[in-house]
Design an enzyme around this catalytic site. Structure first.
Site, PDB file in Angstrom:
ATOM      1  N   ASN A  10      31.050  50.062  42.049  1.00  0.00           N
ATOM      2  CA  ASN A  10      32.393  50.578  42.343  1.00  0.00           C
ATOM      3  C   ASN A  10      33.191  50.614  41.047  1.00  0.00           C
ATOM      4  O   ASN A  10      33.609  49.577  40.535  1.00  0.00           O
ATOM      5  CB  ASN A  10      33.062  49.650  43.381  1.00  0.00           C
ATOM      6  CG  ASN A  10      34.476  50.081  43.706  1.00  0.00           C
ATOM      7  OD1 ASN A  10      34.937  51.135  43.261  1.00  0.00           O
ATOM      8  ND2 ASN A  10      35.169  49.275  44.487  1.00  0.00           N
ATOM      9  N   LYS A  12      36.045  51.746  40.587  1.00  0.00           N
ATOM     10  CA  LYS A  12      37.490  51.600  40.865  1.00  0.00           C
ATOM     11  C   LYS A  12      38.280  52.667  40.095  1.00  0.00           C
ATOM     12  O   LYS A  12      37.790  53.775  39.921  1.00  0.00           O
ATOM     13  CB  LYS A  12      37.944  50.167  40.570  1.00  0.00           C
ATOM     14  CG  LYS A  12      37.080  49.148  41.333  1.00  0.00           C
ATOM     15  CD  LYS A  12      37.636  47.770  41.357  1.00  0.00           C
ATOM     16  CE  LYS A  12      36.704  46.860  42.170  1.00  0.00           C
ATOM     17  NZ  LYS A  12      37.191  45.505  42.293  1.00  0.00           N
ATOM     18  N   HIS A  96      38.046  48.479  51.412  1.00  0.00           N
ATOM     19  CA  HIS A  96      38.051  47.567  50.265  1.00  0.00           C
ATOM     20  C   HIS A  96      39.340  46.731  50.296  1.00  0.00           C
ATOM     21  O   HIS A  96      40.397  47.232  50.647  1.00  0.00           O
ATOM     22  CB  HIS A  96      37.950  48.355  48.958  1.00  0.00           C
ATOM     23  CG  HIS A  96      37.638  47.466  47.789  1.00  0.00           C
ATOM     24  ND1 HIS A  96      38.582  46.669  47.203  1.00  0.00           N
ATOM     25  CD2 HIS A  96      36.469  47.214  47.142  1.00  0.00           C
ATOM     26  CE1 HIS A  96      38.008  45.977  46.227  1.00  0.00           C
ATOM     27  NE2 HIS A  96      36.732  46.287  46.163  1.00  0.00           N
ATOM     28  N   GLU A  98      41.256  45.787  48.068  1.00  0.00           N
ATOM     29  CA  GLU A  98      42.373  46.289  47.260  1.00  0.00           C
ATOM     30  C   GLU A  98      43.209  47.276  48.069  1.00  0.00           C
ATOM     31  O   GLU A  98      44.419  47.378  47.899  1.00  0.00           O
ATOM     32  CB  GLU A  98      41.837  46.909  45.957  1.00  0.00           C
ATOM     33  CG  GLU A  98      41.410  45.809  44.980  1.00  0.00           C
ATOM     34  CD  GLU A  98      40.277  46.170  44.042  1.00  0.00           C
ATOM     35  OE1 GLU A  98      39.916  47.355  43.930  1.00  0.00           O
ATOM     36  OE2 GLU A  98      39.732  45.232  43.430  1.00  0.00           O
ATOM     37  N   GLU A 166      33.086  40.712  50.558  1.00  0.00           N
ATOM     38  CA  GLU A 166      33.708  40.542  49.244  1.00  0.00           C
ATOM     39  C   GLU A 166      34.892  39.590  49.364  1.00  0.00           C
ATOM     40  O   GLU A 166      35.996  40.020  49.732  1.00  0.00           O
ATOM     41  CB  GLU A 166      34.213  41.891  48.720  1.00  0.00           C
ATOM     42  CG  GLU A 166      33.136  42.940  48.570  1.00  0.00           C
ATOM     43  CD  GLU A 166      33.554  43.994  47.568  1.00  0.00           C
ATOM     44  OE1 GLU A 166      32.822  44.173  46.595  1.00  0.00           O
ATOM     45  OE2 GLU A 166      34.625  44.606  47.739  1.00  0.00           O
ATOM     46  N   GLY A 172      36.956  40.320  40.622  1.00  0.00           N
ATOM     47  CA  GLY A 172      37.562  40.511  39.305  1.00  0.00           C
ATOM     48  C   GLY A 172      38.068  39.227  38.668  1.00  0.00           C
ATOM     49  O   GLY A 172      38.808  39.264  37.692  1.00  0.00           O
ATOM     50  N   SER A 212      32.636  39.403  41.384  1.00  0.00           N
ATOM     51  CA  SER A 212      32.204  38.799  40.110  1.00  0.00           C
ATOM     52  C   SER A 212      30.685  38.672  39.980  1.00  0.00           C
ATOM     53  O   SER A 212      30.177  37.725  39.359  1.00  0.00           O
ATOM     54  CB  SER A 212      32.887  37.437  39.897  1.00  0.00           C
ATOM     55  OG  SER A 212      34.282  37.619  39.740  1.00  0.00           O
TER      56      SER A 212
END
Ligand code: G3H
Length: 249
Positions: A10, A12, A96, A98, A166, A172, A212
């Site tokens: 991904n 992003k 996701h 985010e 996730e 991240g 990560s």
């Protein structure tokens, strides 16, 4: 049949035209296990999808990072599932964290999106995961089960769905879940699928881990019985993505 290892990259909201060409050129030159062993999907931002699709080797696939919840029309700024199908993009990432957290996408909205994308013929990487606060308060399983159930309530055919666990606190941050932590949640997610969809779907659906993942930690995670691959963010922009793909073997 066993669950084929799946590795998604991904990208992003990253990349310029030149950077994207460079990443694709690196990927095109590497040796990876065969398509029988691992399914590889890269997910650039919308604007680079046609470029990536046109340059990328044929044994790697492409995914969009989102799509609209229903047929296109007067929805400024959105991209419809039909458009992705029209461009020959086979996969889409939905739910996701985010987007759930920054854009307030609810469990039900994600469930609706997954349902619509599947109905148009897209394959879906559906993401679930808890925040640090939720983990610390002991509600990890309740949170990811509710997120999964909101999809399972509408979707009975999971052939074209990959579930990505996730944990938000691992995304991240460099703070990867331990193999035991990830395995525990993956195993519970499989039980959740069993209860809400059925035993066959629970046994055959790929549940991948994201947060990560890098070249150093992927092997131990991949060795867990219920971890069927990865959704990789930062490391998918780097040459070590290939090491993560190789964790399939
Ligand atoms: O979709 C990918 C995940 O958000 C993981 O991102 O590998 O940069 O932690 P990360």
């Amino acid at each position: 049949m066993g669950r084929k290892f799946f590795v998604g990259g991904n990208w992003k909201c990253n990349g310029t035209n030149d950077e994207v060409k460079k990443i694709v050129s690196t990927l095109n030159g590497v040796e990876v296990p065969s398509e029988d062993v691992v399914e590889i999907v890269v997910s650039p931002p919308f604007v680079f999808l046609p470029l990536v699709k046109s340059l990328l080797r044929s044994d790697f696939q492409t995914a969009a990072q989102n799509c609209w919840v229903r047929k296109g029309g007067a929805f400024t700024g959105e991209v419809s599932a039909e458009m992705l199908v029209n461009l020959g993009i086979p996969w889409v990432i939905l739910g996701h964290s985010e987007r759930r957290l920054l854009l307030n996408e609810s469990n039900e909205f994600v469930g609706d999106k997954v349902t619509y994308a599947l109905s148009r013929g897209l394959k879906v990487i559906a993401c679930v995961g808890e925040t640090l606060e939720q983990r610390e308060s002991g509600s990890t399983m309740a949170v990811v089960s509710q997120q999964t159930k909101a999809i399972a309530d509408q979707v009975s055919n999971w052939t074209n769905v990959v579930l990505a666990y996730e944990p938000v606190w691992a995304i991240g941050t460099g703070k990867v879940a331990t193999p035991a932590q990830a395995q525990e949640v993956h195993s519970e997610l499989r039980k959740c699928l069993q209860q809400n969809v059925g035993g066959e779907v629970a046994a055959s659906t790929r549940i991948i881990y994201g947060g990560s993942v890098n070249g150093a930690n992927c092997k131990e995670l991949a060795a867990q019985p219920d971890i069927d691959g990865f959704l990789v963010g930062g490391a998918s922009l780097k040459p070590e993505f290939v090491d993560i793909i190789k964790a399939a073997t």
